[in-house]
Design a protein around this motif. Structure first.
Motif, PDB file in Angstrom:
ATOM      1  N   CYS A  28      50.215  44.173  38.673  1.00  0.00           N
ATOM      2  CA  CYS A  28      50.217  44.020  40.131  1.00  0.00           C
ATOM      3  C   CYS A  28      50.719  42.637  40.536  1.00  0.00           C
ATOM      4  CB  CYS A  28      48.811  44.233  40.680  1.00  0.00           C
ATOM      5  SG  CYS A  28      48.714  44.140  42.486  1.00  0.00           S
ATOM      6  N   SER A  29      51.618  42.593  41.497  1.00  0.00           N
ATOM      7  CA  SER A  29      52.173  41.314  41.949  1.00  0.00           C
ATOM      8  C   SER A  29      51.151  40.460  42.688  1.00  0.00           C
ATOM      9  CB  SER A  29      53.390  41.563  42.846  1.00  0.00           C
ATOM     10  OG  SER A  29      53.011  42.298  43.993  1.00  0.00           O
ATOM     11  N   TYR A  30      50.057  41.047  43.144  1.00  0.00           N
ATOM     12  CA  TYR A  30      49.023  40.272  43.832  1.00  0.00           C
ATOM     13  C   TYR A  30      48.199  39.405  42.884  1.00  0.00           C
ATOM     14  CZ  TYR A  30      49.652  42.829  48.242  1.00  0.00           C
ATOM     15  OH  TYR A  30      50.146  43.354  49.402  1.00  0.00           O
ATOM     16  N   LEU A  31      48.319  39.624  41.589  1.00  0.00           N
ATOM     17  CA  LEU A  31      47.531  38.832  40.638  1.00  0.00           C
ATOM     18  C   LEU A  31      47.971  37.383  40.583  1.00  0.00           C
ATOM     19  CD1 LEU A  31      47.084  41.332  37.696  1.00  0.00           C
ATOM     20  CD2 LEU A  31      45.324  40.477  39.233  1.00  0.00           C
ATOM     21  N   GLY A  32      49.249  37.115  40.667  1.00  0.00           N
ATOM     22  CA  GLY A  32      49.739  35.735  40.601  1.00  0.00           C
ATOM     23  C   GLY A  32      49.348  35.054  39.297  1.00  0.00           C
ATOM     24  N   LYS A  33      48.969  33.791  39.381  1.00  0.00           N
ATOM     25  CA  LYS A  33      48.626  33.020  38.187  1.00  0.00           C
ATOM     26  C   LYS A  33      47.210  33.311  37.700  1.00  0.00           C
ATOM     27  CE  LYS A  33      51.738  29.229  39.242  1.00  0.00           C
ATOM     28  NZ  LYS A  33      51.863  27.802  39.517  1.00  0.00           N
ATOM     29  N   SER A  34      46.358  33.752  38.589  1.00  0.00           N
ATOM     30  CA  SER A  34      44.966  34.021  38.240  1.00  0.00           C
ATOM     31  C   SER A  34      44.830  35.480  37.837  1.00  0.00           C
ATOM     32  CB  SER A  34      44.069  33.713  39.446  1.00  0.00           C
ATOM     33  OG  SER A  34      42.743  34.071  39.170  1.00  0.00           O
ATOM     34  N   LYS A  35      44.670  35.739  36.546  1.00  0.00           N
ATOM     35  CA  LYS A  35      44.581  37.104  36.036  1.00  0.00           C
ATOM     36  C   LYS A  35      43.462  37.146  35.009  1.00  0.00           C
ATOM     37  CE  LYS A  35      47.463  40.603  33.821  1.00  0.00           C
ATOM     38  NZ  LYS A  35      48.802  40.872  33.279  1.00  0.00           N
ATOM     39  N   ILE A  36      42.314  37.698  35.395  1.00  0.00           N
ATOM     40  CA  ILE A  36      41.135  37.725  34.538  1.00  0.00           C
ATOM     41  C   ILE A  36      40.838  39.185  34.200  1.00  0.00           C
ATOM     42  CG2 ILE A  36      38.686  37.150  34.390  1.00  0.00           C
ATOM     43  CD1 ILE A  36      39.354  35.098  36.751  1.00  0.00           C
ATOM     44  N   SER A  37      40.838  39.532  32.917  1.00  0.00           N
ATOM     45  CA  SER A  37      40.558  40.913  32.523  1.00  0.00           C
ATOM     46  C   SER A  37      39.055  41.182  32.594  1.00  0.00           C
ATOM     47  CB  SER A  37      41.096  41.196  31.117  1.00  0.00           C
ATOM     48  OG  SER A  37      40.427  40.412  30.170  1.00  0.00           O
ATOM     49  N   ILE A  38      38.725  42.419  32.959  1.00  0.00           N
ATOM     50  CA  ILE A  38      37.337  42.831  33.106  1.00  0.00           C
ATOM     51  C   ILE A  38      37.287  44.351  32.970  1.00  0.00           C
ATOM     52  CG2 ILE A  38      37.545  42.990  35.622  1.00  0.00           C
ATOM     53  CD1 ILE A  38      34.638  42.023  35.853  1.00  0.00           C
ATOM     54  N   ALA A  39      36.198  44.870  32.443  1.00  0.00           N
ATOM     55  CA  ALA A  39      36.017  46.320  32.359  1.00  0.00           C
ATOM     56  C   ALA A  39      35.884  46.886  33.768  1.00  0.00           C
ATOM     57  CB  ALA A  39      34.785  46.653  31.534  1.00  0.00           C
ATOM     58  N   LEU A  40      36.470  48.041  33.998  1.00  0.00           N
ATOM     59  CA  LEU A  40      36.424  48.680  35.314  1.00  0.00           C
ATOM     60  C   LEU A  40      34.986  48.824  35.808  1.00  0.00           C
ATOM     61  CD1 LEU A  40      37.540  50.255  37.728  1.00  0.00           C
ATOM     62  CD2 LEU A  40      37.623  52.281  36.246  1.00  0.00           C
TER      63      LEU A  40
END
Length: 82
Positions: free
Chosen positions: A49-61
């Motif tokens: 998603c382009s809204y993530l930008g530089k901050s992208k933190i993975s997490i379980a749904l």
């Protein structure tokens, strides 16, 4: 489901499964879905998603939903089954 074997630095044989699985306390398996959140947002996203930008933190749904995150309207990420 695919998997492969690997040996850790301590010599422990590991079986890596794809997609990842989580064992519940009852010992049954549950497939996990990974989504992504940002440091300041209130929505969860697909990885591209382009809204993530530089901050992208993975997490379980499931954890994202439990913490009050809602799905992004742009990338339409997976949702919890009803």
């Amino acid at each position: 489901m695919k998997g492969r074997f690997s040996i850790s630095k301590t010599g422990v044989l590991l079986l890596l499964l794809f997609p990842p699985l989580v064992l519940s306390c009852s010992g049954t398996r549950q497939d996990t879905e990974t989504v992504y959140i940002t440091r300041t947002g209130s929505r969860y996203h697909r990885g591209d998603c382009s809204y993530l930008g530089k901050s992208k933190i993975s997490i379980a749904l499931e954890k994202a939903v439990d913490q009050g995150y809602v799905p992004c309207k742009k990338c339409d990420p997976p949702r919890m089954p009803e």
